[in-house]
Write an enzyme that holds these catalytic residues in place. Sequence first.
Site, PDB file in Angstrom:
ATOM      1  N   GLU A 626       0.816  -1.211   0.000  1.00  0.00           N
ATOM      2  CA  GLU A 626       0.000   0.000   0.000  1.00  0.00           C
ATOM      3  C   GLU A 626       0.850   1.262   0.000  1.00  0.00           C
ATOM      4  O   GLU A 626       0.384   2.336  -0.378  1.00  0.00           O
ATOM      5  CB  GLU A 626      -0.943   0.034   1.199  1.00  0.00           C
ATOM      6  CG  GLU A 626      -0.298   0.457   2.501  1.00  0.00           C
ATOM      7  CD  GLU A 626      -1.264   0.433   3.662  1.00  0.00           C
ATOM      8  OE1 GLU A 626      -1.272   1.390   4.428  1.00  0.00           O
ATOM      9  OE2 GLU A 626      -2.005  -0.551   3.797  1.00  0.00           O
ATOM     10  N   CYS A 664      -0.907  -8.848   3.755  1.00  0.00           N
ATOM     11  CA  CYS A 664      -2.303  -9.218   3.486  1.00  0.00           C
ATOM     12  C   CYS A 664      -2.933  -8.256   2.493  1.00  0.00           C
ATOM     13  O   CYS A 664      -2.547  -7.099   2.387  1.00  0.00           O
ATOM     14  CB  CYS A 664      -3.117  -9.239   4.773  1.00  0.00           C
ATOM     15  SG  CYS A 664      -3.053  -7.726   5.740  1.00  0.00           S
ATOM     16  N   HIS A 715     -11.591 -12.286   8.001  1.00  0.00           N
ATOM     17  CA  HIS A 715     -12.429 -11.087   8.047  1.00  0.00           C
ATOM     18  C   HIS A 715     -13.913 -11.417   7.945  1.00  0.00           C
ATOM     19  O   HIS A 715     -14.754 -10.535   8.035  1.00  0.00           O
ATOM     20  CB  HIS A 715     -12.030 -10.126   6.926  1.00  0.00           C
ATOM     21  CG  HIS A 715     -10.635  -9.601   7.082  1.00  0.00           C
ATOM     22  ND1 HIS A 715      -9.546 -10.256   6.526  1.00  0.00           N
ATOM     23  CD2 HIS A 715     -10.140  -8.538   7.741  1.00  0.00           C
ATOM     24  CE1 HIS A 715      -8.442  -9.577   6.831  1.00  0.00           C
ATOM     25  NE2 HIS A 715      -8.773  -8.544   7.570  1.00  0.00           N
TER      26      HIS A 715
END
Length: 779
Positions: A626, A664, A715
Amino acid sequence: MKQIRTHNLGYPRIGAGRELKKATEQYWKGKIRLEELERTGRQLRIENWQKQEDAGIDLIPTNDFSFYDQVLDTSLLLGNIPARFGWDGAETNAETAFLVARGQSRGADDGEGCGCSAVSTYASEMTKWFDTNYHYIVPEFNEKTNFRLSSTKIFEEFHEAKELGYRAKPVLLGPVSYLALGKVHDSKRKDFDRLELLDDLVGVYEKIISLLADEGAEWIQLDEPVLALDLDEGQRRALSYSYGRLKKAAGNTKLLVATYFGPLRDNLADFLNLPVDGLHYDVVRGGEEVTELIEKFPAGKTLSLGVVDGRNIWKNDFEKSLGILLPAVEAIGVERLWIAPSCSLLHVPVTLKSEKKIESDLANWLAFADEKLDEVTTLGRVISGEVESKALEENRNAQRERLASERIHNGKVKARMSFIIPADAKRSSDFPVRQEKQREKLGLPLFPITTIGSFPQTAEVRAARAQWRKGTLSDQDYDRFLEEETRKCVEFQDSIGIDMPVHGEFERNDMVEYFGEQLEGFAFTANGWVQSYGSRCVKPPIIFGDVRRMKPMTVRWAEFAQTLTKKPLKGMLTGPVTILQWSFVRNDQPRDETTRQIALAIRDEVRDLEAAGIAAIQIDEPAIREGLPLRRADWDEYLAWAVHAFRLSSSGVKDTTQIHTHMCYSDFNDIISAVADLDADVITIETSRSNMELLDAFVDFKYPNEIGPGVYDIHSPRVPSVEEMERLLKRAAVLIPEENLWVNPDCGLKTRGWEEVRGSLINMVTATKNLRSRRKVEA
């Protein structure tokens, strides 16, 4: 001088006290009904609108509120619900969003009316929103995708605001960005291009724009952050084509296209030539080309300049902003210039007013969402000729005090930085040599089983931590409580057959905040929450000065947990890039310099863990991907210092010490070489939501080290079956050399309940043992 117009691109939706999170989780637990959740949402929207009105914002955004995620809301608006959810075409709502995002087994018969048949299926994929720590639900496309107007949310919220007397500006993700942010899923055509769907998609957008125009919208904001990326010619044509049609559909209503998160570079001309009435530009991230932007800005259009940082918490430098705004007024005229934050304020905490914990000098350097609204309107008043000398002087003094503060600079840290040499970022031996030594030392079976680190943070754990922080639970009693939780966790892992247990991290509030609290140069808020995904909120630390480790941070708990098991226990750390990315970072020095300071602190911790007898140490770096700049031309420079920081933190150990890392929700295809350059002995990654597709990058690259592709999605509250995980494991075992394959969940288990965790981990161990048994038979 005529008063300049101000507007906002979006406001935090969670509430100053995380009211939305609390209500949503109550709903998920069945404690309140959907109607009560919706009432909480309406109350928050009204409070948010009123705050912006009180601050003096002229145009207030609507449809920036969401019960889960604005990209998912766009999918619901467009009727783009993956077929596996059994959607019957009825109007979508929050329950539909939860089903798609969480993979719940909910249906039309449960009384909540999601418009889907009863299902038990996996959730849609989730990934990072550009280079932020916000996550969105990835839209799915294939040749059968058929868009249709399927939600009234955007119209209801605009009407709601308008009826209450607010000057509302509906906000909608633009069609080209929507297609670019999705992925092709379940397509039978390998050559399928998402842009083939553009005509149908724009047709629905035309209906939306036309209906908003009929409702009386003066302006409609369409976000096209894709303009900050590398675009191909098809996307450039799509932008011009889409907005040509949408402008016609808007009639007398004006369209504002907003882009943010980076400079436009070769997309600048495409941006300026869009056939719309107004354009918003992120000056904070694209300041180097603002002069060119102003010089080339076309006559007849409105220019919105985002001079207040919507992604960081530092007070705006009014003199710097006015140095941009005043020439823009001179060139364009006050009638055609707007002032705004750089992007939605979703990425910053709500307000400083509830912060009693931050020291006064540091607080004077900060601005959260509410304060940023005031900054926008103050700049507007100055530009409009209203006297703001006191505000300007106070701002000038705050900037000077921060620059001169002795709290920011540490001579010892700077001296140590100057002595870093290349050998500090290199292991003593290459991986094949280390691998043999580690296998001999650890004695692990085929397909070793581990977890990513954290275990459930139960209500009891959170309550004990709260009591300890308040002083109602003594240090001694809190330690005893944590020891008992750790003991139960390690014994559970031993009992079900986990090969490399972890201690569970019950002492940790957050994987970044926990470390920041023990490092010099960090500060913390009491209520500085921001949304990460769904109901998940994080409280990022503030890096305001030079970073230094003062004492060991994790050794006490790793050492204690290792006494509870004969198996090799894995120590757990957060990596330097992730600590940087998930913090609000000082903006007075380069980010790579701050990262190296953090890396040296983690390096000291790694060495202390090794000295304490911990044979495996995981340094989590989920944020490496990211952190990539949005343009490929800028990647090499970033990856060089990011990889160096990780290796600096991990390379000071013996060959026998096994270094793990975890990443992740990342697409690794384009950075796989840099991932390999990290030289971690074992990497664990998220792959279950993508059905192991993310593993292909490692296979194609022939990734040399050991790898643990996650076999179930943490999740989602679902407990996956043995068969489901066994299927994923079999696929992984075909793709990866068996001797290099680990078994683990996708991510840490902190947010899940123990009932889900027990069932899921037991099934994961069973699936692994089944695979081992087959291999023995085949052998």
